[in-house]
Design a protein around this motif. Structure first.
Motif, short mmCIF file in Angstrom:
data_model
loop_
_atom_site.label_atom_id
_atom_site.label_comp_id
_atom_site.label_asym_id
_atom_site.label_seq_id
_atom_site.Cartn_x
_atom_site.Cartn_y
_atom_site.Cartn_z
N GLU A 73 59.33 38.05 46.77
CA GLU A 73 60.03 39.12 46.58
C GLU A 73 59.58 40.03 47.73
OE1 GLU A 73 57.68 40.94 42.78
OE2 GLU A 73 56.91 39.53 42.55
N ALA A 74 59.31 39.81 48.48
CA ALA A 74 60.01 41.00 50.20
C ALA A 74 58.82 42.01 50.04
CB ALA A 74 60.93 40.91 50.87
N LYS A 75 57.74 42.12 49.31
CA LYS A 75 56.49 43.37 48.87
C LYS A 75 55.17 42.70 48.96
CE LYS A 75 59.99 45.52 45.31
NZ LYS A 75 60.18 45.77 44.49
N PRO A 76 54.86 44.11 49.31
CA PRO A 76 53.06 43.57 49.65
C PRO A 76 52.05 43.35 48.17
CG PRO A 76 53.33 46.04 49.51
CD PRO A 76 54.66 45.22 49.33
N MET A 77 51.10 41.83 48.64
CA MET A 77 49.97 42.23 47.39
C MET A 77 48.83 41.48 48.37
SD MET A 77 50.98 37.55 47.45
CE MET A 77 49.68 37.24 46.95
N TYR A 78 48.13 41.10 47.50
CA TYR A 78 46.54 41.35 47.48
C TYR A 78 46.13 39.34 46.79
CZ TYR A 78 44.90 45.81 48.04
OH TYR A 78 44.97 47.44 49.55
N ILE A 79 45.30 39.04 47.99
CA ILE A 79 44.77 37.71 47.74
C ILE A 79 43.56 38.26 47.23
CG2 ILE A 79 43.77 35.61 48.42
CD1 ILE A 79 46.96 36.10 48.63
N LEU A 80 42.59 38.77 46.43
CA LEU A 80 41.48 38.68 45.81
C LEU A 80 40.67 37.67 46.38
CD1 LEU A 80 40.29 39.56 42.33
CD2 LEU A 80 38.78 38.43 43.61
N SER A 81 40.41 37.60 46.64
CA SER A 81 39.37 36.62 47.93
C SER A 81 37.66 36.54 47.43
CB SER A 81 38.89 36.53 49.46
OG SER A 81 38.15 35.27 49.75
N ASP A 82 37.28 37.36 47.03
CA ASP A 82 35.71 37.41 46.13
C ASP A 82 35.32 38.64 45.64
OD1 ASP A 82 35.72 36.42 49.21
OD2 ASP A 82 35.24 38.03 50.29
N LEU A 83 34.66 37.53 44.68
CA LEU A 83 34.40 38.01 43.33
C LEU A 83 32.86 37.85 42.90
CD1 LEU A 83 34.51 40.01 41.17
CD2 LEU A 83 35.38 38.02 40.11
N PHE A 84 31.48 38.78 42.92
CA PHE A 84 30.54 38.13 42.65
C PHE A 84 30.00 39.23 41.90
CE2 PHE A 84 26.09 37.88 44.15
CZ PHE A 84 25.97 36.95 43.39
N VAL A 85 28.95 38.97 40.91
CA VAL A 85 28.10 39.61 40.14
C VAL A 85 26.22 39.12 40.17
CG1 VAL A 85 27.58 40.59 37.56
CG2 VAL A 85 29.97 40.65 38.39
N ALA A 86 25.58 39.99 41.09
CA ALA A 86 24.22 39.57 41.10
C ALA A 86 23.98 38.62 39.26
CB ALA A 86 23.61 40.69 41.17
N PRO A 87 23.18 37.74 39.61
CA PRO A 87 22.87 37.01 37.74
C PRO A 87 22.55 37.95 37.16
CG PRO A 87 22.76 35.20 39.79
CD PRO A 87 22.59 36.68 40.90
#
Length: 149
Positions: A73-87
């Protein structure tokens, strides 16, 4: 559940969550390395870190977005690398709140999409992603290679 962008003033909470996240992926505890890594990300601004806070204002989860580009698409994006919720905060809605906040932040910063990867065995996360409109890529295979140097 409240979400917001983390700042350097949040480094203690952000690094504690990041260290717990790394331990979830079977890395040895290393609070110092986690703090150094998160401090560098926040100082350099080369990632966006979102925090989820409970009603008392305690950070119970985080996600980290890395800027990238979609060549097609020749446009910026994000890589959602980390997602964490405390137990202790799981099933509180923190994970979904972070995903929604990530989507809003991506839209506000002109990103055309976000991508993420997760373990094939992480069925709980997969269900959350699907419930929020994330689509499973059934066309492309992902590869990785460790580079020593």
């Amino acid at each position: 559940m409240r979400t917001r962008l983390a700042t350097l003033q949040d480094i203690d909470a952000a690094s504690a969550l990041f260290d717990a996240y790394r331990q979830f992926y079977e890395q040895a505890p290393d609070r110092e390395a986690a703090r150094a890594f998160m401090t560098e990300r926040l100082t350099r601004g080369d990632s966006a870190v979102l925090l989820a806070e409970d009603d008392e204002g305690t950070a119970v989860g985080f996600c980290q977005l890395y800027p990238s580009f979609c060549s097609i698409e020749a446009k910026p994006m994000y890589i959602l690398s980390d997602l964490f919720v405390a137990p202790a905060a799981r099933r509180s809605g923190a994970g979904k709140a972070l995903l929604r906040a990530a989507e809003r932040h991506a839209a506000q910063t002109g990103r055309v999409k976000m991508e993420l990867t997760t373990a094939r065995t992480n069925k709980t996360a997969q269900a959350a992603y699907a419930s929020l409109g994330w689509q499973l890529d059934e066309v492309f295979l992902g590869y990785g290679k460790r580079v020593e140097g």
